[in-house]
Scaffold this active site. Structure first.
Site, PDB file in Angstrom:
ATOM      1  N   ARG A 103       4.064 -19.101 -33.492  1.00 37.84           N
ATOM      2  CA  ARG A 103       4.563 -19.280 -32.066  1.00 37.84           C
ATOM      3  C   ARG A 103       4.211 -20.704 -31.384  1.00 37.84           C
ATOM      4  NH1 ARG A 103       5.060 -14.756 -27.461  1.00 37.84           N
ATOM      5  NH2 ARG A 103       6.686 -14.352 -28.796  1.00 37.84           N
ATOM      6  N   HIS A 130      14.506 -18.195 -30.140  1.00 43.13           N
ATOM      7  CA  HIS A 130      13.470 -16.967 -30.370  1.00 43.13           C
ATOM      8  C   HIS A 130      14.183 -15.926 -31.280  1.00 43.13           C
ATOM      9  CE1 HIS A 130      10.224 -13.995 -30.362  1.00 43.13           C
ATOM     10  NE2 HIS A 130      10.386 -13.602 -28.871  1.00 43.13           N
ATOM     11  N   GLN A 133      13.456 -12.177 -31.953  1.00 46.25           N
ATOM     12  CA  GLN A 133      14.078 -11.748 -30.854  1.00 46.25           C
ATOM     13  C   GLN A 133      15.400 -11.061 -31.111  1.00 46.25           C
ATOM     14  OE1 GLN A 133      11.895 -10.329 -28.081  1.00 46.25           O
ATOM     15  NE2 GLN A 133      13.784  -9.022 -27.944  1.00 46.25           N
ATOM     16  N   ASP A 217      16.040 -12.346 -19.035  1.00 49.37           N
ATOM     17  CA  ASP A 217      14.667 -12.675 -19.545  1.00 49.37           C
ATOM     18  C   ASP A 217      14.042 -13.338 -18.219  1.00 49.37           C
ATOM     19  OD1 ASP A 217      12.540 -13.705 -20.940  1.00 49.37           O
ATOM     20  OD2 ASP A 217      13.530 -15.398 -21.988  1.00 49.37           O
ATOM     21  N   CYS A 257      14.023  -9.008 -22.961  1.00 51.12           N
ATOM     22  CA  CYS A 257      13.110  -9.420 -24.336  1.00 51.12           C
ATOM     23  C   CYS A 257      11.646  -8.872 -24.035  1.00 51.12           C
ATOM     24  CB  CYS A 257      13.321 -10.507 -24.717  1.00 51.12           C
ATOM     25  SG  CYS A 257      12.850 -11.861 -23.503  1.00 51.12           S
ATOM     26  N   ARG A 285      11.475  -4.508 -32.395  1.00 50.69           N
ATOM     27  CA  ARG A 285      10.682  -5.699 -33.004  1.00 50.69           C
ATOM     28  C   ARG A 285       9.953  -5.527 -34.261  1.00 50.69           C
ATOM     29  NH1 ARG A 285       9.708 -10.018 -29.843  1.00 50.69           N
ATOM     30  NH2 ARG A 285       9.238 -10.912 -31.734  1.00 50.69           N
TER      31      ARG A 285
HETATM   32  N1  NVA Z   1      11.813 -17.122 -22.435  1.00 49.27           N
HETATM   33  C1  NVA Z   1      10.440 -16.367 -22.629  1.00 49.27           C
HETATM   34  C2  NVA Z   1      10.668 -15.365 -23.626  1.00 49.27           C
HETATM   35  C3  NVA Z   1       9.195 -14.584 -23.973  1.00 49.27           C
HETATM   36  C4  NVA Z   1       9.465 -13.606 -24.981  1.00 49.27           C
HETATM   37  C5  NVA Z   1       9.356 -17.215 -22.987  1.00 49.27           C
HETATM   38  O1  NVA Z   1       9.494 -18.050 -23.674  1.00 49.27           O
HETATM   39  O2  NVA Z   1       8.307 -17.267 -22.370  1.00 49.27           O
HETATM   40  N1   CP Z   2       9.475 -10.651 -26.383  1.00 47.35           N
HETATM   41  C1   CP Z   2       8.218 -10.957 -26.994  1.00 47.35           C
HETATM   42  O1   CP Z   2       8.275 -11.968 -27.921  1.00 47.35           O
HETATM   43  O2   CP Z   2       7.263 -10.694 -26.459  1.00 47.35           O
HETATM   44  P1   CP Z   2       5.654 -11.256 -26.580  1.00 47.35           P
HETATM   45  O3   CP Z   2       5.965 -12.712 -25.828  1.00 47.35           O
HETATM   46  O4   CP Z   2       4.812 -10.337 -25.847  1.00 47.35           O
HETATM   47  O5   CP Z   2       5.427 -11.515 -28.194  1.00 47.35           O
END
Ligand code: NVA
Ligand code: CP
Length: 299
Positions: A103, A130, A133, A217, A257, A285
């Site tokens: 990540r 993502h 997701q 989101d 998400c 997930r």
């Molecule tokens: N768009 C959000 C998704 C979190 C799972 C982010 O990047 O923080």
């Molecule tokens: N939806 C998702 O990826 O959640 P986290 O940021 O908690 O991993």
């Protein structure tokens, strides 16, 4: 040759459905308590430059259920690109473990990791996509609605990583995706150009009218915290609330998400309401992550 899962575009339509089939089987086994140690003695390295609840816990739990092991490397651990080059990290990890999930802030980091590693690399979220997701979300929609072919999906809010992966999904699978963002917050133009079934509007009402799935989101993603206050004003008309949902089809479902900022992009009433499937979605997930790992190691 090894396969990576950096973008939804890394897969073909057929491969997406192979992973869904595997997800279904793994979910059934898990529910029935049937052991499925398909990754016995395999190790996953998980690199996190950002926080996580779902991604971290589902990958780690998934690896345990598959008979393998996961190593968590948080923001203070590997520091790839700072302590050493991303490529050197990829080469090192390839000598010890079987899979990498990362990540990261910048898409290029996960791409460079995949280029240097001789083992599969999974994108656990970056600024562009993502993909894990969206695999989960599409699987969940098929579970609930039977197919993607007849559903209209409305995505409201920021044209961010999640939205881009949704567009990639629509490009490959051909489902109707209505996207409503404020002006200036539209999704990636190159992704939009690849899908024939996306309608991009700046009017949330237009996007939600006759939708079967309404998805949102957070308005400020991880790394955009300094913009959060300004975004609250700009995104206000895009809130998923009961009044807006009156325009959706009768049996509409609401997805997010997560994490959710209740009272901002979605109201408490909606997330707790009878049309919300956000926690079924979050559960999936786990099952999709397991299938992606098994599938990548079988290639
Ligand atoms: N768009 C959000 C998704 C979190 C799972 C982010 O990047 O923080
Ligand atoms: N939806 C998702 O990826 O959640 P986290 O940021 O908690 O991993």
């Amino acid at each position: 040759m090894k396969s990576d899962f950096i973008s939804i575009f890394n897969l073909t339509k057929q491969e997406i459905f192979e992973i869904f089939e595997l997800t279904k089987k793994l979910k059934e086994s898990q529910k029935k308590g049937i052991q499925h140690k398909m990754l016995k003695d395999k190790t996953l390295a998980m690199i996190f430059e950002k926080p996580s609840l779902r991604t971290r816990v589902t990958f780690e739990t998934g690896m345990t259920q598959l008979g393998g092991h996961a190593i968590y490397l948080g923001p203070g651990d590997a520091k790839i690109g700072a302590r050493e080059t991303v490529a050197d990290a990829g080469k090192n990890l390839s000598r010890w473990v079987d899979l990498i999930m990362a990540r990261v802030f910048v898409h290029k980091t996960v791409e460079d990791l995949a280029k240097s590693a001789t083992i599969p690399v999974i994108n656990g979220l970056c600024d562009l996509e993502h993909p894990c997701q969206i695999m989960c979300d599409l699987f969940t929609i098929i579970e609930k609605k039977g197919s993607l072919d007849t559903v209209v999906i409305a995505y409201l809010g920021d044209g961010n990583n999640v939205c881009n992966s949704f567009i990639a999904g629509s490009a490959l699978l051909g489902f109707q995706l209505n996207i409503a963002t404020p002006k200036g917050y539209e999704p990636n133009k190159e992704y939009l150009a690849k899908s024939k079934t996306v309608a991009l509007v700046n009017d949330p009402k237009k996007a939600v009218t006759h939708a079967d799935i309404v998805y949102t989101d957070v308005w400020a993603s991880m790394g955009q915290e300094t913009e959060a206050e300004a975004r609250k004003e700009i995104f206000k008309p895009f809130q998923v609330n009961s009044q807006l949902l009156e325009l959706a089809n009768k049996n509409y479902l609401v997805m997010h998400c997560l994490p959710a900022h209740r009272g901002e992009e979605i109201t408490d009433e909606v997330i707790e309401g009878k049309h919300s499937i956000v926690f079924d979605q979050a559960e999936n997930r786990l099952h999709i992550q397991k299938a992606i790992m098994v599938w990548l190691l079988k290639q």
